[in-house]
Scaffold this motif. Structure first.
Motif, PDB file in Angstrom:
ATOM      1  N   ASN A   1       1.040   3.509  -9.636  1.00  0.00           N
ATOM      2  CA  ASN A   1      -0.290   3.564  -9.042  1.00  0.00           C
ATOM      3  C   ASN A   1      -1.303   2.946 -10.013  1.00  0.00           C
ATOM      4  N   LEU A   2      -2.236   2.183  -9.469  1.00  0.00           N
ATOM      5  CA  LEU A   2      -3.187   1.471 -10.316  1.00  0.00           C
ATOM      6  C   LEU A   2      -4.435   2.277 -10.659  1.00  0.00           C
ATOM      7  N   TYR A   3      -4.816   3.216  -9.790  1.00  0.00           N
ATOM      8  CA  TYR A   3      -6.074   3.930 -10.037  1.00  0.00           C
ATOM      9  C   TYR A   3      -5.932   5.375  -9.594  1.00  0.00           C
ATOM     10  N   HIS A   4      -6.055   6.296 -10.553  1.00  0.00           N
ATOM     11  CA  HIS A   4      -5.966   7.718 -10.256  1.00  0.00           C
ATOM     12  C   HIS A   4      -7.199   8.406 -10.847  1.00  0.00           C
TER      13      HIS A   4
ATOM     14  N   LYS B   1      -9.937  -6.028  -9.260  1.00  0.00           N
ATOM     15  CA  LYS B   1      -9.039  -7.084  -8.773  1.00  0.00           C
ATOM     16  C   LYS B   1      -8.343  -7.779  -9.934  1.00  0.00           C
ATOM     17  N   GLU B   2      -9.090  -8.068 -10.998  1.00  0.00           N
ATOM     18  CA  GLU B   2      -8.509  -8.708 -12.182  1.00  0.00           C
ATOM     19  C   GLU B   2      -7.523  -7.766 -12.872  1.00  0.00           C
ATOM     20  N   TYR B   3      -7.876  -6.498 -12.950  1.00  0.00           N
ATOM     21  CA  TYR B   3      -6.981  -5.493 -13.531  1.00  0.00           C
ATOM     22  C   TYR B   3      -5.679  -5.419 -12.741  1.00  0.00           C
ATOM     23  N   ALA B   4      -5.778  -5.346 -11.410  1.00  0.00           N
ATOM     24  CA  ALA B   4      -4.582  -5.278 -10.567  1.00  0.00           C
ATOM     25  C   ALA B   4      -3.716  -6.513 -10.748  1.00  0.00           C
ATOM     26  N   SER B   5      -4.351  -7.679 -10.734  1.00  0.00           N
ATOM     27  CA  SER B   5      -3.615  -8.932 -10.896  1.00  0.00           C
ATOM     28  C   SER B   5      -2.877  -8.962 -12.236  1.00  0.00           C
ATOM     29  N   THR B   6      -3.532  -8.485 -13.281  1.00  0.00           N
ATOM     30  CA  THR B   6      -2.913  -8.453 -14.608  1.00  0.00           C
ATOM     31  C   THR B   6      -1.698  -7.531 -14.617  1.00  0.00           C
ATOM     32  N   CYS B   7      -1.821  -6.376 -13.974  1.00  0.00           N
ATOM     33  CA  CYS B   7      -0.691  -5.437 -13.905  1.00  0.00           C
ATOM     34  C   CYS B   7       0.499  -6.064 -13.176  1.00  0.00           C
TER      35      CYS B   7
ATOM     36  N   TYR C   1       7.532  -0.841  -6.481  1.00  0.00           N
ATOM     37  CA  TYR C   1       6.663  -0.070  -5.590  1.00  0.00           C
ATOM     38  C   TYR C   1       5.303   0.107  -6.262  1.00  0.00           C
ATOM     39  N   TRP C   2       4.289  -0.493  -5.650  1.00  0.00           N
ATOM     40  CA  TRP C   2       2.935  -0.461  -6.183  1.00  0.00           C
ATOM     41  C   TRP C   2       2.007   0.269  -5.220  1.00  0.00           C
ATOM     42  N   PHE C   3       1.024   0.963  -5.798  1.00  0.00           N
ATOM     43  CA  PHE C   3       0.018   1.653  -4.997  1.00  0.00           C
ATOM     44  C   PHE C   3      -1.349   1.378  -5.606  1.00  0.00           C
ATOM     45  N   THR C   4      -2.288   1.026  -4.748  1.00  0.00           N
ATOM     46  CA  THR C   4      -3.601   0.600  -5.227  1.00  0.00           C
ATOM     47  C   THR C   4      -4.445   1.760  -5.717  1.00  0.00           C
ATOM     48  N   PHE C   5      -4.452   2.863  -4.946  1.00  0.00           N
ATOM     49  CA  PHE C   5      -5.287   4.018  -5.277  1.00  0.00           C
ATOM     50  C   PHE C   5      -4.547   5.301  -4.936  1.00  0.00           C
ATOM     51  N   ASN C   6      -4.815   6.319  -5.711  1.00  0.00           N
ATOM     52  CA  ASN C   6      -4.426   7.676  -5.346  1.00  0.00           C
ATOM     53  C   ASN C   6      -5.654   8.384  -4.781  1.00  0.00           C
ATOM     54  N   GLU C   7      -5.526   8.905  -3.576  1.00  0.00           N
ATOM     55  CA  GLU C   7      -6.577   9.695  -2.929  1.00  0.00           C
ATOM     56  C   GLU C   7      -7.952   9.038  -3.052  1.00  0.00           C
ATOM     57  N   PRO C   8      -8.144   7.875  -2.449  1.00  0.00           N
ATOM     58  CA  PRO C   8      -9.412   7.157  -2.613  1.00  0.00           C
ATOM     59  C   PRO C   8     -10.634   7.903  -2.088  1.00  0.00           C
ATOM     60  N   MET C   9     -10.433   8.900  -1.226  1.00  0.00           N
ATOM     61  CA  MET C   9     -11.563   9.702  -0.770  1.00  0.00           C
ATOM     62  C   MET C   9     -12.178  10.506  -1.911  1.00  0.00           C
TER      63      MET C   9
ATOM     64  N   ALA D   1      -6.709  -6.098  -3.975  1.00  0.00           N
ATOM     65  CA  ALA D   1      -5.458  -5.983  -4.731  1.00  0.00           C
ATOM     66  C   ALA D   1      -4.266  -6.349  -3.861  1.00  0.00           C
ATOM     67  N   VAL D   2      -4.259  -5.885  -2.609  1.00  0.00           N
ATOM     68  CA  VAL D   2      -3.174  -6.243  -1.688  1.00  0.00           C
ATOM     69  C   VAL D   2      -3.150  -7.748  -1.459  1.00  0.00           C
ATOM     70  N   LYS D   3      -4.331  -8.327  -1.321  1.00  0.00           N
ATOM     71  CA  LYS D   3      -4.433  -9.777  -1.098  1.00  0.00           C
ATOM     72  C   LYS D   3      -3.825 -10.552  -2.269  1.00  0.00           C
ATOM     73  N   VAL D   4      -4.125 -10.143  -3.486  1.00  0.00           N
ATOM     74  CA  VAL D   4      -3.554 -10.792  -4.676  1.00  0.00           C
ATOM     75  C   VAL D   4      -2.041 -10.640  -4.674  1.00  0.00           C
ATOM     76  N   PHE D   5      -1.573  -9.458  -4.388  1.00  0.00           N
ATOM     77  CA  PHE D   5      -0.134  -9.185  -4.363  1.00  0.00           C
ATOM     78  C   PHE D   5       0.567 -10.102  -3.364  1.00  0.00           C
ATOM     79  N   ARG D   6      -0.031 -10.279  -2.192  1.00  0.00           N
ATOM     80  CA  ARG D   6       0.558 -11.151  -1.162  1.00  0.00           C
ATOM     81  C   ARG D   6       0.503 -12.624  -1.584  1.00  0.00           C
TER      82      ARG D   6
END
Length: 469
Positions: A118-121, A144-150, A160-168, A204-209
């Protein structure tokens, strides 16, 4: 009765970087909002325990991963600390962090444990929070830059990648209900933060794709199923509004590609729409699809019609439309003051199956936190039969949902080893392994040995049938 799961079912647990890693001298890590708030607002934290005193995964990761292997984990979710990798959130990379995470993912893979990353918790770098955090669109670009670097650094080790944990939670707890830093109480700002988090997820999903990385990408949702007190129209409306604000506002945007029309109508009526929503934002949300959904489930939300009018001069909030309802006879975890309701997991599975195109998903968190767990130690081991019972009951309902066609791929408990739990610190214990706060020793609990057998047999047997009605 025997409950059997598929041979490729994901069994394991979850944690986060801030809650488990801790810090050591000269590790190069930058400060995040939890490092800052647990120090500066120390009185808000149970017994004043800060992020320095977590479960030492940064130094103990090899033994911790061996402990996971010892009880047959085949998967494990953790997060990358944004401020460890980028001490200021942007700019120079901390090479010690790169080496650490590469070693962690290599060690997991070597032990046959798939890394779910997960990228952000909840852990905004403090330098970026001072720019406004997710209120500021510049921070979306930084994320976005952080995600791309990871993806570039660790994409060959992580499937298996996840952008956010519990974004609410960063929006609701940090900008409306005064639980998390920056302790803002303002619905419109909270709504802007949530919108910008959704945009960051999409970027982040867009970069991954675009970069065509192997594996899957998704998001982890905190879902609290809503139940009305009765079938009275006023109670049904209360439940509809609670669900609209706290579940559909996020789930529909991420899983259906659009915000609910009713939500937009209500926010317009009360003058609470975020100030900065652009046409290109709506297009990006519409275009973004995920591969895998994680669901965190701990408790239900029971509501009833409001018994008084909200203060028109008060802070606008979802609670203007409902009151919480304490159902007589409800079963409680008295340590945390929350209801235990295993059927809620089945109801979530049904909703995913019938309202969200039966997307592939897994239980990314589920567990029970108990205070004063040392009272249950016998012969050097925590005899946590209550945790085994909790897991059995939830897994029985999950099993039923899967038999009825729900595409659930796995189950991760919170957590592997007792960890620091935000403002509650170590008040409640959740792990398969007990952490001795004085010695740092980590010892398996009875539930860990039970789980080991469950994974070995891809299921479990209960002497008496658990009621599923």
């Amino acid at each position: 009765m025997k409950y059997t799961f598929s041979k490729d079912f994901f069994w394991g647990a979850a944690t986060s970087a801030t809650q488990s890693e801790g810090t050591v001298k000269n590790d190069g890590k930058g400060e995040n909002i939890w490092d800052y708030s647990s120090k500066v607002f120390n009185y808000r934290f149970f017994e004043g325990v800060t992020t320095k005193d977590t479960s030492k995964f940064y130094t103990d990761y090899k033994q911790d991963i061996q402990n996971m292997a010892d009880i047959n984990f085949n998967s494990f979710r953790t997060s990358i600390s944004w401020s460890r990798l980028f001490p200021k959130g942007i700019g120079e990379i901390n090479q010690a962090a790169v080496a650490f995470y590469q070693d962690v993912f290599d060690e997991l893979n070597k032990k046959g444990i798939k890394p779910f990353v997960n990228l952000y918790h909840f852990d905004m770098p403090m330098d970026l929070q001072e720019l406004g955090g997710f209120e500021n669109r510049k921070v979306i670009d930084a994320y976005k830059e952080y995600a791309s670097t990871c993806f570039k650094l660790f994409g060959d080790k992580v499937g298996y990648w996840f952008t956010f944990n519990e974004p609410m939670i960063p929006a609701e707890a940090g900008y409306l209900h005064d639980r998390h830093y920056p302790y803002v109480v303002d619905f419109k700002r909270a709504a802007q933060v949530l919108h910008n988090i959704i945009l960051a997820h999409c970027e982040a999903v867009k970069v991954f794709r675009q970069e065509n990385y192997f594996g899957k990408i998704g998001i982890i949702m905190d879902v609290i199923p809503v139940y009305p007190r009765s079938e009275n129209p006023a109670d049904l409306y209360a439940a509809e509004m609670a669900d609209l604000f706290y579940t559909r506002s996020l789930n529909d945007a991420v899983l259906k590609g659009k915000y609910p029309e009713k939500l937009i109508t209500v926010l317009k009526e009360y003058g609470q729409l975020p100030e900065d929503i652009r046409s290109e934002d709506i297009e990006l949300i519409q275009q973004t699809k995920i591969d895998l959904l994680g669901i965190n489930y701990y408790r239900p939300r029971r509501v009833k019609a409001r018994e008084s009018l909200p203060n028109p001069n008060g802070v606008f909030s979802p609670e203007w439309f409902y009151d919480n309802y304490e159902m007589p006879g409800r079963r409680m975890n008295t340590s945390r003051g929350i209801e235990i309701y295993p059927k809620g997991l089945y109801d979530i599975a049904q909703k995913i199956q019938h309202e969200y195109e039966n997307i592939d998903w897994f239980v990314s968190e589920n567990g029970i936190g108990i205070q004063d767990e040392e009272n249950f130690i016998q012969d050097g081991m925590v005899q946590d039969d209550y945790r085994i019972e909790f897991l059995q009951e939830h897994l029985v309902w999950l099993h039923r949902a899967m038999k009825e066609g729900s595409n659930c791929l796995g189950y991760h408990m919170w957590t592997s080893v007792d960890c620091w739990s935000w403002i509650n610190a170590y008040k409640n214990r959740y792990g398969f392994y007990r952490l001795d706060l004085e010695t740092g020793e980590k010892t398996v609990k009875k539930s860990g040995l039970w789980f080991k057998q469950v994974v070995a047999e891809n299921g479990f047997e209960v002497q008496e049938k658990i009621e599923v009605i």
